[in-house]
Design a protein around this motif. Structure first.
Motif, PDB file in Angstrom:
ATOM      1  N   LEU A 158      -0.933  -0.266  -8.668  1.00 43.84           N
ATOM      2  CA  LEU A 158      -1.254  -1.192  -7.272  1.00 43.84           C
ATOM      3  C   LEU A 158      -0.133  -1.843  -6.853  1.00 43.84           C
ATOM      4  O   LEU A 158       0.084  -1.800  -5.586  1.00 43.84           O
ATOM      5  N   ILE A 159       0.648  -2.553  -7.455  1.00 44.82           N
ATOM      6  CA  ILE A 159       1.809  -3.299  -7.094  1.00 44.82           C
ATOM      7  C   ILE A 159       3.100  -2.369  -6.838  1.00 44.82           C
ATOM      8  O   ILE A 159       3.423  -1.742  -7.621  1.00 44.82           O
ATOM      9  N   GLN A 160       3.174  -2.236  -5.237  1.00 45.46           N
ATOM     10  CA  GLN A 160       4.145  -1.290  -4.586  1.00 45.46           C
ATOM     11  C   GLN A 160       4.636  -2.269  -3.635  1.00 45.46           C
ATOM     12  O   GLN A 160       4.100  -3.045  -2.977  1.00 45.46           O
ATOM     13  N   PRO A 161       5.937  -1.818  -3.195  1.00 44.98           N
ATOM     14  CA  PRO A 161       6.478  -3.053  -2.154  1.00 44.98           C
ATOM     15  C   PRO A 161       5.601  -2.909  -1.041  1.00 44.98           C
ATOM     16  O   PRO A 161       5.510  -4.289  -0.350  1.00 44.98           O
ATOM     17  N   GLU A 162       5.064  -2.047  -0.244  1.00 42.49           N
ATOM     18  CA  GLU A 162       4.134  -2.003   0.730  1.00 42.49           C
ATOM     19  C   GLU A 162       3.107  -3.006   0.519  1.00 42.49           C
ATOM     20  O   GLU A 162       2.614  -3.739   1.454  1.00 42.49           O
ATOM     21  N   PHE A 163       2.321  -2.853  -0.580  1.00 39.18           N
ATOM     22  CA  PHE A 163       1.153  -3.864  -0.795  1.00 39.18           C
ATOM     23  C   PHE A 163       1.564  -5.231  -0.957  1.00 39.18           C
ATOM     24  O   PHE A 163       0.855  -6.100  -0.564  1.00 39.18           O
ATOM     25  N   VAL A 164       2.730  -5.598  -1.801  1.00 38.75           N
ATOM     26  CA  VAL A 164       3.056  -6.773  -1.931  1.00 38.75           C
ATOM     27  C   VAL A 164       3.508  -7.315  -0.359  1.00 38.75           C
ATOM     28  O   VAL A 164       3.123  -8.585  -0.348  1.00 38.75           O
ATOM     29  N   ALA A 165       3.805  -6.853   0.346  1.00 39.29           N
ATOM     30  CA  ALA A 165       3.980  -7.076   1.875  1.00 39.29           C
ATOM     31  C   ALA A 165       2.643  -7.583   2.522  1.00 39.29           C
ATOM     32  O   ALA A 165       2.613  -8.616   3.062  1.00 39.29           O
ATOM     33  N   GLU A 166       1.764  -6.888   2.349  1.00 36.27           N
ATOM     34  CA  GLU A 166       0.349  -7.085   2.771  1.00 36.27           C
ATOM     35  C   GLU A 166      -0.175  -8.356   2.294  1.00 36.27           C
ATOM     36  O   GLU A 166      -0.834  -9.253   2.806  1.00 36.27           O
ATOM     37  N   LEU A 167       0.111  -8.549   0.842  1.00 35.07           N
ATOM     38  CA  LEU A 167      -0.582  -9.599   0.133  1.00 35.07           C
ATOM     39  C   LEU A 167       0.193 -11.064   0.751  1.00 35.07           C
ATOM     40  O   LEU A 167      -0.477 -11.939   0.836  1.00 35.07           O
ATOM     41  N   THR A 168       1.469 -10.840   0.780  1.00 32.06           N
ATOM     42  CA  THR A 168       2.128 -11.950   1.159  1.00 32.06           C
ATOM     43  C   THR A 168       1.779 -12.285   2.737  1.00 32.06           C
ATOM     44  O   THR A 168       1.515 -13.715   3.124  1.00 32.06           O
ATOM     45  N   ARG A 169       1.386 -11.391   3.341  1.00 26.09           N
ATOM     46  CA  ARG A 169       0.784 -11.293   4.901  1.00 26.09           C
ATOM     47  C   ARG A 169      -0.399 -12.495   4.967  1.00 26.09           C
ATOM     48  O   ARG A 169      -0.583 -13.260   5.730  1.00 26.09           O
ATOM     49  N   VAL A 170      -1.364 -11.887   3.964  1.00 20.73           N
ATOM     50  CA  VAL A 170      -2.480 -12.821   4.061  1.00 20.73           C
ATOM     51  C   VAL A 170      -2.756 -13.834   3.092  1.00 20.73           C
ATOM     52  O   VAL A 170      -3.692 -14.826   3.209  1.00 20.73           O
ATOM     53  N   LEU A 171      -1.619 -14.504   2.560  1.00 22.60           N
ATOM     54  CA  LEU A 171      -1.529 -15.541   1.606  1.00 22.60           C
ATOM     55  C   LEU A 171      -1.038 -16.762   2.301  1.00 22.60           C
ATOM     56  O   LEU A 171       0.025 -16.573   3.126  1.00 22.60           O
ATOM     57  N   LYS A 172      -1.834 -17.838   2.230  1.00 30.61           N
ATOM     58  CA  LYS A 172      -1.346 -19.217   3.187  1.00 30.61           C
ATOM     59  C   LYS A 172       0.108 -19.555   2.496  1.00 30.61           C
ATOM     60  O   LYS A 172       0.307 -19.241   1.342  1.00 30.61           O
ATOM     61  N   PRO A 173       0.912 -20.312   3.209  1.00 30.21           N
ATOM     62  CA  PRO A 173       2.078 -20.923   2.777  1.00 30.21           C
ATOM     63  C   PRO A 173       1.513 -21.898   1.642  1.00 30.21           C
ATOM     64  O   PRO A 173       0.635 -22.608   1.765  1.00 30.21           O
ATOM     65  N   GLY A 174       2.110 -21.889   0.384  1.00 28.70           N
ATOM     66  CA  GLY A 174       1.713 -22.795  -0.618  1.00 28.70           C
ATOM     67  C   GLY A 174       0.369 -22.117  -1.333  1.00 28.70           C
ATOM     68  O   GLY A 174       0.006 -22.589  -2.588  1.00 28.70           O
ATOM     69  N   GLY A 175       0.117 -20.915  -1.112  1.00 31.68           N
ATOM     70  CA  GLY A 175      -0.910 -20.101  -1.907  1.00 31.68           C
ATOM     71  C   GLY A 175      -0.567 -19.492  -3.044  1.00 31.68           C
ATOM     72  O   GLY A 175       0.770 -19.337  -3.135  1.00 31.68           O
ATOM     73  N   ARG A 176      -1.461 -19.085  -3.829  1.00 31.98           N
ATOM     74  CA  ARG A 176      -0.777 -18.658  -5.298  1.00 31.98           C
ATOM     75  C   ARG A 176      -1.331 -17.219  -5.330  1.00 31.98           C
ATOM     76  O   ARG A 176      -2.239 -16.674  -5.000  1.00 31.98           O
ATOM     77  N   LEU A 177      -0.506 -16.539  -6.111  1.00 36.14           N
ATOM     78  CA  LEU A 177      -0.710 -15.061  -6.391  1.00 36.14           C
ATOM     79  C   LEU A 177      -0.637 -14.978  -8.031  1.00 36.14           C
ATOM     80  O   LEU A 177       0.657 -15.403  -8.235  1.00 36.14           O
ATOM     81  N   ARG A 178      -1.593 -14.585  -8.753  1.00 30.45           N
ATOM     82  CA  ARG A 178      -1.511 -14.413 -10.138  1.00 30.45           C
ATOM     83  C   ARG A 178      -1.696 -12.887 -10.590  1.00 30.45           C
ATOM     84  O   ARG A 178      -2.520 -12.315  -9.981  1.00 30.45           O
ATOM     85  N   PHE A 179      -0.730 -12.453 -11.258  1.00 24.04           N
ATOM     86  CA  PHE A 179      -0.706 -11.199 -11.851  1.00 24.04           C
ATOM     87  C   PHE A 179      -0.667 -11.125 -13.286  1.00 24.04           C
ATOM     88  O   PHE A 179       0.169 -11.709 -13.917  1.00 24.04           O
ATOM     89  N   VAL A 180      -1.596 -10.834 -14.047  1.00 20.89           N
ATOM     90  CA  VAL A 180      -1.661 -10.722 -15.561  1.00 20.89           C
ATOM     91  C   VAL A 180      -1.805  -9.357 -15.895  1.00 20.89           C
ATOM     92  O   VAL A 180      -2.745  -8.483 -15.623  1.00 20.89           O
ATOM     93  N   THR A 181      -0.958  -8.928 -17.064  1.00 21.40           N
ATOM     94  CA  THR A 181      -0.948  -7.596 -17.801  1.00 21.40           C
ATOM     95  C   THR A 181      -0.773  -7.655 -19.096  1.00 21.40           C
ATOM     96  O   THR A 181      -0.196  -8.936 -19.606  1.00 21.40           O
ATOM     97  N   ASP A 182      -1.263  -6.822 -20.022  1.00 25.74           N
ATOM     98  CA  ASP A 182      -0.992  -6.766 -21.176  1.00 25.74           C
ATOM     99  C   ASP A 182      -0.201  -5.401 -21.707  1.00 25.74           C
ATOM    100  O   ASP A 182      -0.113  -4.967 -22.698  1.00 25.74           O
ATOM    101  N   TRP A 183       0.586  -5.110 -20.627  1.00 22.48           N
ATOM    102  CA  TRP A 183       1.894  -4.003 -20.877  1.00 22.48           C
ATOM    103  C   TRP A 183       3.110  -4.449 -20.282  1.00 22.48           C
ATOM    104  O   TRP A 183       3.156  -4.852 -19.115  1.00 22.48           O
TER     105      TRP A 183
END
Length: 240
Positions: A158-183
Motif C-alpha cells: 500500500l505504501i508507495q510514493p504516489e499514495f503517500v502524496a495523496e495521503l498528505t494532500r488530504v491530511l490537515k496541517p497538524g493532522g496525524r498519520l499512524r502506520f503500524v506493522t509487525d514486519w
C-alpha cells in the motif's frame, strides 16, 4: 524534534516499486453468517461512503456535527475502528476494507454498539482518498496492512510514493498519520517513503516511541496473535 532522526526500526528498504495501484488479496474467505449478511441490506446502505466513482466526497456532509474526520485504511475485522468510534462519538470515522468478511464483522460491531459515527467503503481505500478534498482529514490510521514480504511482491504494498502524496494532500496541517506493522522490512519500507515526503515529520525521538503503542491504541485479536516477524512497530507522523 531532535536534529537527527532515530535509527530506522527495520532492515534496509528495498528499491522503490512502481506501476499502477491495484488491490490484491482475498475479497471473501469463509461464508458470512446470516445475521451479518443481512446487515449488508439493512444497515450498510445507510452508512456507506458515497461511491468515489460518482465524484468528489465531502466527509463533512456525511456527519456535519463531527468535530474531526478520521480514516482507517484496511480495518480488518473492525475491532479497532469500532472501539475508536465508541470512544469518540464526536469523530466521524471512515473505514475502507475490500475484504467482505471484514466489512461484515464491522457491520456487526456498528449494529451491536449502535455507532452513529462510522461510514464504510467495502473496497480499495485509494479510490476514496482520491475523491476527498484537500486537508479534509484529521487522522489517518493504517494498521497491519498486508506486508507482501516477498521481494517480487513489494510493488503490491500500500505504501508507495504516489499514495503517500495523496495521503498528505488530504491530511490537515497538524493532522496525524499512524502506520503500524509487525514486519520489520515493511516498517523500513514505509519509513523511507513517509520520511521522503516534505509534508510529514516523524514524531519519534527515541526507540521506545516506535516500540510502544500510543496511549489510544486498541489491541485487536490479530495483534494478539503476533503473526509477523517482530513485535508491532508504531510509526507516527504529523502533517507539516
Amino acid at each position: 524534534m531532535p536534529a537527527s532522526r532515530p535509527r530506522n526500526p527495520g532492515d534496509p528498504a528495498h528499491p522503490r516499486a512502481s506501476g499502477p495501484l491495484r488491490s490484491f488479496g482475498r475479497i471473501k474467505s469463509r461464508v458470512i453468517k446470516p445475521l451479518q449478511a443481512a446487515l449488508f441490506d439493512s444497515l450498510l446502505p445507510s452508512i456507506a461512503v458515497p461511491d468515489p466513482a460518482a465524484g468528489p466526497i465531502d466527509p463533512r456532509a456525511l456527519m456535519p456535527e463531527a468535530t474531526e474526520v478520521w480514516l482507517e485504511i484496511g480495518f480488518g475485522g473492525g475491532e479497532h475502528l469500532a472501539a475508536q468510534a465508541a470512544r469518540r462519538p464526536d469523530v466521524l470515522i471512515l473505514g475502507c476494507e475490500p475484504f467482505l468478511n471484514g466489512v461484515a464483522s464491522l457491520l456487526r460491531h456498528v449494529d451491536d454498539g449502535d455507532l452513529k459515527n462510522v461510514r464504510i467503503h467495502g473496497d480499495d481505500a485509494r479510490a476514496v482518498v482520491e475523491a476527498l478534498p484537500d486537508a479534509s482529514l484529521d487522522r489517518i490510521l493504517i494498521l497491519f496492512p498486508d506486508p507482501w514480504h516477498k521481494v517480487r511482491h513489494n510493488k503490491r504494498r500500500l505504501i508507495q510514493p504516489e499514495f503517500v502524496a495523496e495521503l498528505t494532500r488530504v491530511l490537515k496541517p497538524g493532522g496525524r498519520l499512524r502506520f503500524v506493522t509487525d514486519w520489520k522490512d515493511y516498517a523500513s519500507w514505509a519509513l523511507e517513503r513517509l520520511q521522503a515526503s516534505p509534508h510529514l515529520t516523524w514524531l519519534a525521538e527515541e526507540a521506545d516511541d516506535w516500540r510502544t503503542a500510543p496511549a489510544d491504541h486498541v489491541v485487536t485479536r490479530y495483534e494478539e496473535k503476533a503473526l509477523g516477524d517482530t513485535a508491532p512497530l508504531f510509526l507516527e507522523f504529523e502533517r507539516i
